[in-house]
Design a protein around this motif. Structure first.
Motif, PDB file in Angstrom:
ATOM      1  N   VAL A   1      -2.800   7.108  -5.558  1.00  0.00           N
ATOM      2  CA  VAL A   1      -1.992   7.464  -4.384  1.00  0.00           C
ATOM      3  C   VAL A   1      -1.923   6.332  -3.365  1.00  0.00           C
ATOM      4  O   VAL A   1      -1.339   6.497  -2.302  1.00  0.00           O
ATOM      5  N   TYR A   2      -2.518   5.185  -3.694  1.00  0.00           N
ATOM      6  CA  TYR A   2      -2.652   4.112  -2.713  1.00  0.00           C
ATOM      7  C   TYR A   2      -1.783   2.900  -3.008  1.00  0.00           C
ATOM      8  O   TYR A   2      -2.098   1.795  -2.599  1.00  0.00           O
ATOM      9  N   GLY A   3      -0.698   3.091  -3.766  1.00  0.00           N
ATOM     10  CA  GLY A   3       0.239   2.000  -3.930  1.00  0.00           C
ATOM     11  C   GLY A   3       0.358   1.440  -5.319  1.00  0.00           C
ATOM     12  O   GLY A   3       0.887   0.346  -5.510  1.00  0.00           O
ATOM     13  N   ILE A   4      -0.150   2.164  -6.341  1.00  0.00           N
ATOM     14  CA  ILE A   4       0.035   1.761  -7.739  1.00  0.00           C
ATOM     15  C   ILE A   4       0.865   2.830  -8.417  1.00  0.00           C
ATOM     16  O   ILE A   4       0.639   4.027  -8.215  1.00  0.00           O
ATOM     17  N   ASP A   5       1.792   2.420  -9.248  1.00  0.00           N
ATOM     18  CA  ASP A   5       2.773   3.340  -9.810  1.00  0.00           C
ATOM     19  C   ASP A   5       2.202   4.128 -10.991  1.00  0.00           C
ATOM     20  O   ASP A   5       2.577   3.923 -12.132  1.00  0.00           O
ATOM     21  N   MET A   6       1.251   5.012 -10.697  1.00  0.00           N
ATOM     22  CA  MET A   6       0.764   5.954 -11.703  1.00  0.00           C
ATOM     23  C   MET A   6       0.543   7.306 -11.031  1.00  0.00           C
ATOM     24  O   MET A   6      -0.562   7.834 -10.981  1.00  0.00           O
ATOM     25  N   PRO A   7       1.629   7.899 -10.500  1.00  0.00           N
ATOM     26  CA  PRO A   7       1.471   9.096  -9.677  1.00  0.00           C
ATOM     27  C   PRO A   7       1.410  10.416 -10.426  1.00  0.00           C
ATOM     28  O   PRO A   7       0.819  11.362  -9.928  1.00  0.00           O
ATOM     29  N   ALA A   8       2.045  10.514 -11.589  1.00  0.00           N
ATOM     30  CA  ALA A   8       2.132  11.798 -12.282  1.00  0.00           C
ATOM     31  C   ALA A   8       1.063  11.866 -13.367  1.00  0.00           C
ATOM     32  O   ALA A   8       1.111  11.123 -14.348  1.00  0.00           O
TER      33      ALA A   8
ATOM     34  N   GLU B   1      -2.625  20.109  -3.848  1.00  0.00           N
ATOM     35  CA  GLU B   1      -1.226  20.331  -3.460  1.00  0.00           C
ATOM     36  C   GLU B   1      -0.514  18.997  -3.214  1.00  0.00           C
ATOM     37  O   GLU B   1       0.655  18.829  -3.596  1.00  0.00           O
ATOM     38  N   PHE B   2      -1.235  18.055  -2.596  1.00  0.00           N
ATOM     39  CA  PHE B   2      -0.655  16.732  -2.363  1.00  0.00           C
ATOM     40  C   PHE B   2      -0.320  16.066  -3.695  1.00  0.00           C
ATOM     41  O   PHE B   2       0.769  15.493  -3.864  1.00  0.00           O
ATOM     42  N   LEU B   3      -1.233  16.123  -4.659  1.00  0.00           N
ATOM     43  CA  LEU B   3      -1.014  15.488  -5.953  1.00  0.00           C
ATOM     44  C   LEU B   3       0.144  16.143  -6.706  1.00  0.00           C
ATOM     45  O   LEU B   3       0.918  15.455  -7.383  1.00  0.00           O
ATOM     46  N   GLN B   4       0.271  17.452  -6.575  1.00  0.00           N
ATOM     47  CA  GLN B   4       1.395  18.144  -7.226  1.00  0.00           C
ATOM     48  C   GLN B   4       2.724  17.687  -6.636  1.00  0.00           C
ATOM     49  O   GLN B   4       3.693  17.442  -7.357  1.00  0.00           O
ATOM     50  N   GLY B   5       2.762  17.582  -5.312  1.00  0.00           N
ATOM     51  CA  GLY B   5       3.989  17.114  -4.671  1.00  0.00           C
ATOM     52  C   GLY B   5       4.307  15.684  -5.029  1.00  0.00           C
ATOM     53  O   GLY B   5       5.468  15.315  -5.236  1.00  0.00           O
ATOM     54  N   LEU B   6       3.267  14.850  -5.117  1.00  0.00           N
ATOM     55  CA  LEU B   6       3.459  13.452  -5.496  1.00  0.00           C
ATOM     56  C   LEU B   6       4.018  13.344  -6.898  1.00  0.00           C
ATOM     57  O   LEU B   6       4.945  12.577  -7.167  1.00  0.00           O
ATOM     58  N   SER B   7       3.470  14.143  -7.811  1.00  0.00           N
ATOM     59  CA  SER B   7       3.928  14.125  -9.191  1.00  0.00           C
ATOM     60  C   SER B   7       5.395  14.539  -9.285  1.00  0.00           C
ATOM     61  O   SER B   7       6.188  13.932 -10.003  1.00  0.00           O
ATOM     62  N   ALA B   8       5.749  15.560  -8.515  1.00  0.00           N
ATOM     63  CA  ALA B   8       7.133  16.051  -8.558  1.00  0.00           C
ATOM     64  C   ALA B   8       8.120  15.032  -8.015  1.00  0.00           C
ATOM     65  O   ALA B   8       9.241  14.911  -8.509  1.00  0.00           O
ATOM     66  N   SER B   9       7.694  14.265  -7.015  1.00  0.00           N
ATOM     67  CA  SER B   9       8.629  13.347  -6.372  1.00  0.00           C
ATOM     68  C   SER B   9       8.653  11.957  -6.995  1.00  0.00           C
ATOM     69  O   SER B   9       9.625  11.224  -6.821  1.00  0.00           O
ATOM     70  N   ARG B  10       7.582  11.600  -7.726  1.00  0.00           N
ATOM     71  CA  ARG B  10       7.494  10.218  -8.209  1.00  0.00           C
ATOM     72  C   ARG B  10       7.307  10.084  -9.706  1.00  0.00           C
ATOM     73  O   ARG B  10       6.969   9.013 -10.207  1.00  0.00           O
ATOM     74  N   SER B  11       7.500  11.155 -10.443  1.00  0.00           N
ATOM     75  CA  SER B  11       7.446  11.051 -11.897  1.00  0.00           C
ATOM     76  C   SER B  11       8.627  10.229 -12.388  1.00  0.00           C
ATOM     77  O   SER B  11       9.589   9.986 -11.655  1.00  0.00           O
ATOM     78  N   ASP B  12       8.564   9.811 -13.639  1.00  0.00           N
ATOM     79  CA  ASP B  12       9.683   9.060 -14.208  1.00  0.00           C
ATOM     80  C   ASP B  12      10.972   9.873 -14.168  1.00  0.00           C
ATOM     81  O   ASP B  12      12.053   9.328 -13.941  1.00  0.00           O
ATOM     82  N   ALA B  13      10.851  11.191 -14.379  1.00  0.00           N
ATOM     83  CA  ALA B  13      12.049  12.034 -14.341  1.00  0.00           C
ATOM     84  C   ALA B  13      12.661  12.043 -12.944  1.00  0.00           C
ATOM     85  O   ALA B  13      13.891  11.953 -12.784  1.00  0.00           O
TER      86      ALA B  13
ATOM     87  N   GLY C   1       0.821  -1.203   0.000  1.00  0.00           N
ATOM     88  CA  GLY C   1       0.000   0.000   0.000  1.00  0.00           C
ATOM     89  C   GLY C   1       0.851   1.247   0.000  1.00  0.00           C
ATOM     90  O   GLY C   1       2.041   1.213  -0.336  1.00  0.00           O
ATOM     91  N   ASN C   2       0.249   2.354   0.390  1.00  0.00           N
ATOM     92  CA  ASN C   2       0.968   3.613   0.418  1.00  0.00           C
ATOM     93  C   ASN C   2       0.299   4.559   1.413  1.00  0.00           C
ATOM     94  O   ASN C   2      -0.918   4.743   1.368  1.00  0.00           O
ATOM     95  N   LEU C   3       1.093   5.120   2.315  1.00  0.00           N
ATOM     96  CA  LEU C   3       0.574   6.086   3.279  1.00  0.00           C
ATOM     97  C   LEU C   3       0.508   7.461   2.637  1.00  0.00           C
ATOM     98  O   LEU C   3       1.469   7.903   1.989  1.00  0.00           O
ATOM     99  N   THR C   4      -0.603   8.142   2.824  1.00  0.00           N
ATOM    100  CA  THR C   4      -0.761   9.462   2.207  1.00  0.00           C
ATOM    101  C   THR C   4      -0.303  10.597   3.119  1.00  0.00           C
ATOM    102  O   THR C   4      -0.222  11.740   2.668  1.00  0.00           O
ATOM    103  N   ASN C   5      -0.015  10.297   4.369  1.00  0.00           N
ATOM    104  CA  ASN C   5       0.520  11.320   5.279  1.00  0.00           C
ATOM    105  C   ASN C   5       1.907  10.928   5.777  1.00  0.00           C
ATOM    106  O   ASN C   5       2.281  11.211   6.923  1.00  0.00           O
ATOM    107  N   ALA C   6       2.678  10.294   4.907  1.00  0.00           N
ATOM    108  CA  ALA C   6       3.983   9.758   5.310  1.00  0.00           C
ATOM    109  C   ALA C   6       4.943  10.845   5.781  1.00  0.00           C
ATOM    110  O   ALA C   6       5.655  10.670   6.781  1.00  0.00           O
ATOM    111  N   GLU C   7       4.970  11.975   5.093  1.00  0.00           N
ATOM    112  CA  GLU C   7       5.925  13.018   5.460  1.00  0.00           C
ATOM    113  C   GLU C   7       5.604  13.599   6.835  1.00  0.00           C
ATOM    114  O   GLU C   7       6.509  13.836   7.646  1.00  0.00           O
TER     115      GLU C   7
END
Length: 506
Positions: free
Chosen positions: A404-411, A473-485, A102-108
């Motif tokens: 956001v729950y543990g599948i690799d499609m964040p961006a 804002e959460f989705l923007q941060g997720l995209s920035a940290s977990r995109s392919d780039a 899975g994936n925690l959404t308040n990990a930070e």
């Protein structure tokens, strides 16, 4: 998406944990690990790679004990460092190991809280290590030398209060037993089974999918309910308790589309039958909206879409033929860690049979279209093999939103359907027609297997996140940290560090 397993038995568990992980391998190909407990001694082996490559005879001989947990990982977060392979372990209190899907959404926020309030240090970028430390802190707060099931369940209740997002976890507490629990929404799957050995003693198994029960000779008892915790003691006792205040049965619908094996039962739903119903509903849509399509042959994209394609062909009265041969030694393209690897692996993985395409109007059927990498290349392969027209059908709706729950499609910008309509998607993959399953049809196809399911997490299709705590804002941060780039940058950083380390030791 990862795979977890845990076992309490009367004899050695190492071989069966290994075999269980092999049938959960589809849930993660990045890393694997097993930890066992034997008379006060913990034995751990984990590393990057497939199960068959991580464990050798010398490792198996050291994994002694009658209880243990295991994990297969694919990288939704962090990097490809072996430090993030699971299970994770903390020595205080008692000695606790955890395997998490899975994936925690308040990990930070939790990481900061653990440091400032709980005085615990997190050593990796993995939210699984955070989950482990939250549980360990809450269990330690009970301040007991001898634990009771009530102590364990109290710690899980505290985890539910503090941790947000998706988590299905197997936890081994030294000298006590194995605890399994699931988030209050039941987003990621977890089930348990039991068997009676030749000596008449009861043994227990917990796993992400029921296929592990089948393989190891356990009877599937049931799914662990959302918010529920189950404890298997070392002496074979079973304790259960609902630990969430307001659980809502909301499993991830993508489990039934792609993630789970067709021979598994997930949340009371036979995955194979759910996919047959997806084929039926997709056929009804084609008859209703595209009656003019003249299809000569339906060809599934191996392997996940085969069940849908067979039923679709049956309903439409069209031949279903195997048009692509799969190289079994290349991993699942969807969970490759980077876009470059994904693009390269498609041509390595699937090879067409030209006679099935030559001068035919072909409908290719896939379970879903995420980034579109595979779809575009396969449409072109069909044309290169002589297809007159190429239609493309997806058993799932357009994937337009991050998961956001543990599948690799964040961006979102990496998703083919993001800000595109179906005509634009069709043009992007080069098909003559593009047909998607309707979301309501998908829900009904799965829900027919278990009317107790209250709702599904369909967030990657409709942007409605069941936990209710996902902001722009959460989705923007997720995209920035977990995109392919971002992943490529982290991978290069670790590669540079390894190069420096090699030079330092030369």
């Amino acid at each position: 998406m990862c795979g977890v397993i845990g076992m309490v038995a009367d004899g050695p568990v190492n071989q069966e944990l290994y075999e269980g992980l092999t049938v959960l391998q589809h849930r993660g190909q990045d890393a694997a690990g097993i930890i066992t407990y034997d008379n006060g001694q913990l034995n751990l082996r984990k590393s990057n790679g497939l199960v068959r490559d991580v464990f050798r005879t010398r490792h198996m001989l050291r994994l002694t004990g009658t209880m243990g947990i295991g994990h297969v990982r694919y990288p939704t977060a962090g990097c490809e460092s072996s430090a993030e392979a699971q299970p994770f372990y903390v020595n205080s209190p008692y000695g606790i190991a955890l395997a998490h899907n899975g994936n925690l959404t308040n990990a930070e926020a939790l990481k900061e809280e653990l440091f400032r309030t709980d005085r615990r240090h997190i050593n990796t970028n993995s939210d699984s290590e955070i989950l482990l430390n939250v549980f360990a802190h809450e269990l330690g707060a009970r301040n007991r030398l001898q634990l009771t099931p009530a102590d364990l369940f109290a710690a899980v209740r505290a985890v539910h209060r503090r941790c947000h997002g998706a988590y299905a976890a197997a936890v081994m507490i030294n000298g006590h037993g194995i605890l399994a629990f699931r988030d209050p929404y039941g987003i990621r799957p977890l089930c348990y089974g039991e068997r009676v050995n030749q000596q008449g003693k009861r043994e227990y198994l917990v796993a992400s999918e029921s296929v592990a029960m089948d393989m190891l000779g356990f009877d599937l008892v049931r799914e662990i309910a959302p918010g529920e915790a189950i404890f298997f003691s070392g002496d074979g006792e079973l304790h259960t308790e609902q630990c969430a205040e307001s659980p809502t049965y909301s499993p991830c619908i993508f489990e039934f589309v792609y993630l789970s094996r067709p021979d598994s039962i997930v949340d009371g739903v036979a995955v194979h039958k759910a996919r047959l119903r997806m084929g039926e509903r997709l056929a009804a849509k084609i008859r209703r909206e595209w009656p003019q399509l003249d299809i000569d042959v339906i060809i599934p994209i191996p392997d996940t879409s085969r069940t849908v394609a067979m039923q679709l062909a049956y309903e439409l009265g069209v031949e279903c033929r195997e048009g692509f041969i799969k190289n079994r030694y290349v991993g699942r393209t969807f969970i490759m860690p980077g876009q470059t690897a994904r693009k390269k692996s498609v041509r390595q993985k699937l090879n067409p049979i030209p006679l099935e395409f030559a001068d035919k109007r072909v409908m290719l059927v896939d379970d879903s279209v995420v980034r579109g990498t595979t779809s575009q290349q396969l449409v072109q392969l069909a044309r290169d093999s002589g297809a007159r027209e190429v239609f493309f059908a997806s058993a799932a709706p357009p994937v337009r939103y991050p998961n956001v729950y543990g599948i690799d499609m964040p961006a979102a910008e990496e998703l083919l359907a993001h800000q595109r309509d179906e005509q634009q998607i069709c043009a992007a993959i080069g098909a003559d027609h593009m047909i998607y399953q309707d979301l309501e049809d998908l829900k009904m196809a799965v829900a027919a297997g278990n009317p107790q399911i209250e709702r599904f997490d369909c967030s990657c299709f409709d942007g409605d996140y069941v936990t209710g705590d996902i902001s722009a804002e959460f989705l923007q941060g997720l995209s920035a940290s977990r995109s392919d780039a971002a992943k490529a940058e982290r991978a290069q950083r670790y590669k540079d560090l390894e190069t420096v380390d090699v030079h330092n030791h030369a």
